[in-house]
Scaffold this motif. Structure first.
Motif, short mmCIF file in Angstrom:
data_model
loop_
_atom_site.label_atom_id
_atom_site.label_comp_id
_atom_site.label_asym_id
_atom_site.label_seq_id
_atom_site.Cartn_x
_atom_site.Cartn_y
_atom_site.Cartn_z
N PHE A 134 -8.64 -26.57 37.77
CA PHE A 134 -9.49 -26.62 36.57
C PHE A 134 -10.56 -27.70 36.69
CE2 PHE A 134 -5.53 -25.04 34.24
CZ PHE A 134 -5.83 -23.73 34.57
N GLU A 135 -10.30 -28.65 37.57
CA GLU A 135 -11.27 -29.75 37.72
C GLU A 135 -11.63 -29.88 39.20
OE1 GLU A 135 -9.31 -33.18 36.17
OE2 GLU A 135 -8.52 -32.04 34.50
N ARG A 136 -12.12 -28.82 39.74
CA ARG A 136 -12.41 -28.81 41.17
C ARG A 136 -13.46 -29.85 41.54
NH1 ARG A 136 -10.87 -25.09 44.71
NH2 ARG A 136 -9.92 -23.19 43.95
N VAL A 137 -13.30 -30.40 42.71
CA VAL A 137 -14.35 -31.32 43.16
C VAL A 137 -15.63 -30.51 43.28
CG1 VAL A 137 -13.11 -33.17 44.29
CG2 VAL A 137 -13.31 -30.98 45.44
N SER A 138 -16.70 -31.05 42.70
CA SER A 138 -17.92 -30.24 42.63
C SER A 138 -18.60 -30.17 44.00
CB SER A 138 -18.86 -30.83 41.59
OG SER A 138 -19.06 -32.19 41.87
N GLU A 139 -18.50 -31.26 44.73
CA GLU A 139 -19.19 -31.28 46.01
C GLU A 139 -18.21 -30.87 47.11
OE1 GLU A 139 -21.42 -34.47 48.87
OE2 GLU A 139 -20.91 -35.06 46.83
N LYS A 140 -18.38 -29.70 47.62
CA LYS A 140 -17.43 -29.23 48.64
C LYS A 140 -18.04 -29.40 50.02
CE LYS A 140 -14.12 -26.47 48.24
NZ LYS A 140 -13.22 -25.33 48.25
N ILE A 141 -17.24 -29.92 50.90
CA ILE A 141 -17.70 -30.03 52.28
C ILE A 141 -17.20 -28.80 53.00
CG2 ILE A 141 -17.42 -31.33 54.42
CD1 ILE A 141 -17.30 -33.85 52.63
N SER A 142 -18.12 -27.98 53.44
CA SER A 142 -17.70 -26.70 54.00
C SER A 142 -17.52 -26.76 55.51
CB SER A 142 -18.71 -25.61 53.62
OG SER A 142 -19.99 -26.04 54.00
N GLY A 143 -18.23 -27.66 56.16
CA GLY A 143 -18.17 -27.71 57.63
C GLY A 143 -16.86 -28.29 58.11
N LYS A 144 -16.64 -28.18 59.41
CA LYS A 144 -15.39 -28.71 59.99
C LYS A 144 -15.54 -30.15 60.42
CE LYS A 144 -12.31 -25.36 61.10
NZ LYS A 144 -11.20 -25.18 61.94
N THR A 145 -16.80 -30.60 60.53
CA THR A 145 -17.02 -32.00 60.90
C THR A 145 -18.11 -32.61 60.02
OG1 THR A 145 -18.66 -31.39 62.56
CG2 THR A 145 -16.41 -31.67 63.35
N VAL A 146 -18.05 -33.93 59.90
CA VAL A 146 -19.17 -34.66 59.31
C VAL A 146 -19.60 -35.69 60.36
CG1 VAL A 146 -18.64 -34.39 56.86
CG2 VAL A 146 -17.52 -36.19 58.15
N THR A 147 -20.87 -36.07 60.30
CA THR A 147 -21.34 -37.03 61.31
C THR A 147 -21.92 -38.27 60.65
OG1 THR A 147 -23.47 -35.93 61.38
CG2 THR A 147 -21.88 -35.28 63.06
N LEU A 148 -21.78 -39.38 61.39
CA LEU A 148 -22.35 -40.66 60.96
C LEU A 148 -23.23 -41.14 62.11
CD1 LEU A 148 -19.09 -42.43 59.77
CD2 LEU A 148 -21.02 -41.91 58.30
N GLY A 149 -24.46 -41.43 61.81
CA GLY A 149 -25.35 -41.88 62.87
C GLY A 149 -25.30 -43.40 63.04
N PHE A 150 -25.52 -43.87 64.23
CA PHE A 150 -25.70 -45.31 64.44
C PHE A 150 -26.64 -45.50 65.63
CE2 PHE A 150 -22.14 -44.31 67.20
CZ PHE A 150 -22.28 -45.15 68.31
N ARG A 151 -27.17 -46.72 65.71
CA ARG A 151 -28.17 -46.99 66.75
C ARG A 151 -27.71 -48.16 67.60
NH1 ARG A 151 -33.13 -46.25 68.33
NH2 ARG A 151 -34.17 -48.04 69.26
N ILE A 152 -27.84 -48.00 68.90
CA ILE A 152 -27.55 -49.10 69.83
C ILE A 152 -28.90 -49.71 70.25
CG2 ILE A 152 -26.68 -49.70 72.16
CD1 ILE A 152 -24.35 -48.94 70.49
N GLY A 153 -29.04 -51.01 69.99
CA GLY A 153 -30.29 -51.69 70.35
C GLY A 153 -30.02 -52.80 71.35
N GLN A 154 -31.10 -53.41 71.80
CA GLN A 154 -30.96 -54.48 72.79
C GLN A 154 -30.42 -55.76 72.15
OE1 GLN A 154 -31.23 -54.16 75.93
NE2 GLN A 154 -32.14 -52.13 76.06
N ASN A 155 -30.72 -55.96 70.87
CA ASN A 155 -30.30 -57.22 70.23
C ASN A 155 -29.37 -56.96 69.05
OD1 ASN A 155 -31.89 -59.07 71.84
ND2 ASN A 155 -33.63 -57.95 70.96
#
Lengths: 355, 366
Positions: free
Chosen positions: A334-355
């Motif tokens: 009755f109170e379903r989460v409104s935002e459904k994640i449909s994919g099988k993965t989620v990604t988080l980006g990050f950056r490798i820098g020199q410093n």
């Protein structure tokens, strides 16, 4: 009649005694009949009709195995090497002779105790009242079939909690029998089910419990453990919030190093799933889960190169209460989460820098 | 129609039927090739057509179909009784009874011989074996070294990572053959989820089967995809259902026609069996025109539930007291039942654990 029978038996004795020189010996796990020369062919009932070996006490079927004539002697090889502590009885029968019986007592040397519980996950000592599972990590392979006699959950008064776990006969081991997964009874976690309504949850908020693992639990060799194990924990409120990767903090190392990439979670996560279901796309390395399973660390095999990277998280990843990314353990329809994640993965980006 | 013409037509019909049956028979059996059947473990057993035995191997993540070559019909009215089954098996295998685990039991529906999946040993090096108990109580080994068989891999854990063995394992909790397919229920030792998979038989190369997600909201409000503990096929008026007992206690019906690849299926709760319900095995049988479920239960003994018209049973939608939905009675005299299978129309076969001694015997259906 009895007298006539006795006379008949006595009359046959000189013939029956003909097998006197026959003996049976055991060598390299083989049972060998000596002092008797096998005929050119196997008897019509098979070698088993004249020579059988029995393991254990009482009226039991003969041991499985194979027969051969080796160097003029009849030999029986058991299908499996005898287990320690098994007494055997070999019986050789030929027509017209008394049976020759040989008894071999087994070695009873008990293996030394070496195994112990290395760790129980979750490592944290405050668990939500809808905690879903424990992982028991042992130092050596253990034996199957007695789990539910060897694990106990004690309530704050030291009394055993009645049926807190999902006692399935198959027992959830890994392939090495060094890690056991113990699920709390889901009927006492999921809302709206009779067990939860009738007897309540296995563990209650605000109380303290102890998970006890008996020393008597046998390892795969049949030896008890060197010591038992106890894990004391307190119980906090329910966790019914699906983990959200947006709340994770990523600390990127510098280029040219093999320093660990560190991802901090706001809560403890499932140990085994964190190890398996998070990876850095395209980078080989070793992951570890630390700090009460609130931190995922990843060390690359080769030094980091500058650039953009992606952490890929399988949405099957669970927190301690079995809430998956984007989906709570039990969803209120009755109170379903409104935002459904449909994919099988989620990604988080990050950056490798020199410093 | 005169008698001769009828007779001719009947013979033609019979011949066509025989050919049809023979083709199906051949397709099933010719898919099995002789050789060594590699089993890392022997868990759930199920019989398919033509005396074909399916063996679930959780450790190897495979299902193996074995030709039992056991197709001689058993005599009517036969009974089985073996006392101290684990002692007898231990004696045959040169070990102690505590090193024998009888993992599952299945009756060959043709011959009525009993097949057992057995572990010799309790650790990771345990040897997996299949044994047969005939109607005289004689135990023999079903040789796996040269047997007609066919094996299909389950889509299990990802391959080993950098030499480390992957600790994830999907334990097969139950298996059944329904309408040309093997259905397999599994429970992971990591993520909490249900997997009910179907694989067409004869097995095809690279066919991993299809998996469905089954949700159930026991009382309408909360859903989980909780794992299935044991299930039984049930045909009502030509429609196949699966009656599944969940780890969190409800009994749920699922039409087999809904179990399509990749589908998300919502099962219908038809009974809520309440606390202390630990189902081990189920069979369905008919007695006096009524269908019943007989359920062996770890902590409740053996339960009997009338189940006529499962197609008409409506979902339970509101919280209710114990024994909601199907009513059940406990068969008091059947204690310590560890395994259960259907033997014939009037009998079940049960494996009793009597203080560590395993006894096998047929029991009249209650």
């Amino acid at each position: 009649m009895p007298i006539a029978r006795i006379i008949l038996v006595l009359g046959l004795l000189p013939f029956l005694a003909a097998a006197q020189n026959v003996s049976i010996k055991i060598e390299d796990g083989r049972f060998q009949v000596t002092g008797w020369t096998p005929g050119a062919s196997e008897p019509s009932g098979g070698w088993g009709s004249i020579f059988s070996v029995y393991a254990g006490e009482g009226d039991l079927p003969p041991m499985l195995g194979s027969y051969a004539v080796e160097n003029g002697s009849l030999v029986f090889r058991p299908r499996f090497p005898l287990s320690p502590g098994v007494r055997t009885r070999a019986v050789f029968r030929t027509p017209g002779a008394l049976p020759v019986v040989a008894i071999f007592n087994a070695s009873t040397a008990a293996p030394a105790a070496t195994a112990r519980v290395e760790h129980v996950y979750p490592s944290v000592d405050v668990l939500p009242d809808n905690q879903l599972k424990f992982y028991l990590q042992f130092s050596a392979p253990m034996s199957r079939g007695e789990v539910w006699r060897r694990i106990h959950l004690l309530d704050p008064n030291g009394k055993g909690v009645d049926l807190p776990f999902l006692e399935i006969a198959q027992e959830l081991w890994d392939r090495d029998y060094r890690r056991l997964t113990v699920l709390f009874d889901p009927g006492r976690i999921k809302r709206g089910l009779l067990p939860l309504e009738e007897v309540g949850p296995a563990i209650e908020e605000g109380k303290s419990y102890t998970l006890v693992i008996d020393r008597e639990w046998l390892d795969a060799r049949g030896a008890p453990m060197t010591e038992g194990f106890r894990k004391a924990f307190r119980v906090g409120p329910s966790d019914r919030t699906p983990p959200d990767t947006a709340a994770w903090r990523v600390t990127a190392p510098k280029a040219g190093t093999v320093d660990a990439l560190v991802v901090k979670f706001p809560e403890s996560m499932d140990w085994a799933l964190s190890l398996r279901l998070i990876e850095v796309a395209g980078v080989a390395g070793t992951a570890s889960v630390e700090s009460n399973e609130t931190e995922w660390r990843f060390k690359p095999n080769a030094p980091w190169k500058s650039g953009e990277y992606k952490i890929v998280v399988d949405t099957a990843l669970e927190d301690l209460a079995g809430n998956r990314i984007g989906r709570a353990f039990d969803v209120d329809t009755f109170e379903r989460v409104s935002e459904k994640i449909s994919g099988k993965t989620v990604t988080l980006g990050f950056r490798i820098g020199q410093n | 129609m005169n008698a001769a013409k009828f007779s001719k037509m009947f013979l033609r019909f019979a011949a066509v039927s025989c050919v049809t049956v023979a083709i199906a028979f051949c397709a099933n059996l010719t898919s099995l090739k002789p050789g060594k059947a590699e089993l890392k473990s022997a868990g759930p057993l199920a019989f398919g057509p033509d005396g074909i035995l399916f063996v679930g191997d959780s450790m190897g993540a495979t299902i193996t179909a074995i030709d039992s070559e056991d197709r001689t019909p058993g005599r009517a009215g036969a009974k089985v009784e073996v006392k101290g089954l684990n002692k007898a098996i231990a004696g045959m295998l040169g070990t102690t009874p505590d090193q024998i685990l009888v993992n599952d039991m299945a009756v060959n529906p043709i011959s009525k011989n009993v097949y057992l999946s057995v572990s010799r040993g309790r650790g990771p090096d345990a040897v997996a074996m299949i044994l047969r108990v005939d109607l005289a109580g004689k135990i023999t080994e079903v040789s796996l070294s040269n047997v007609k068989h066919s094996t299909v891999s389950l889509p299990d854990a990802p391959a080993e990572k950098e030499g480390r063995s992957n600790p994830r394992l999907e334990t097969i909790t139950d298996m059944a053959f329904v309408d040309g397919k093997v259905f397999i229920a599994g429970l992971s030792n990591e993520e909490f989820s249900s997997s009910l998979r179907s694989i067409s038989f004869p097995f095809e190369q690279a066919a991993k089967g299809s998996s469905v997600e089954i949700y159930h909201g026991s009382h309408g409000r909360f859903e989980t995809n909780s794992p299935v503990r044991t299930f039984v096929p049930y045909n009502v008026l030509g429609k196949d259902y699966i009656l599944a007992a969940y780890t969190c206690t409800p009994l749920v019906k699922i039409p087999v026609s809904d179990l399509k690849p990749g589908a998300k299926v919502k099962g219908t709760t038809i009974a809520e069996l309440g606390n202390r319900n630990r189902p081990l095995d189920m069979i369905i049988y008919k007695k006096g025109g009524q269908d019943y479920i007989l359920m062996a239960n770890q902590s409740r003994g053996v339960m009997k539930m009338p189940v006529n018209g499962v197609d008409k049973l409506t979902a339970i939608t509101a919280p209710v007291p114990d024994k909601q939905g199907l009513s059940y009675e406990t068969i008091a005299e059947l204690k310590g039942v560890a395994q259960l299978d259907k033997f014939d129309d009037g009998n079940a076969l049960m494996l009793f654990d009597d203080a560590g001694s395993l006894d096998l015997r047929t029991v009249a259906l209650p």
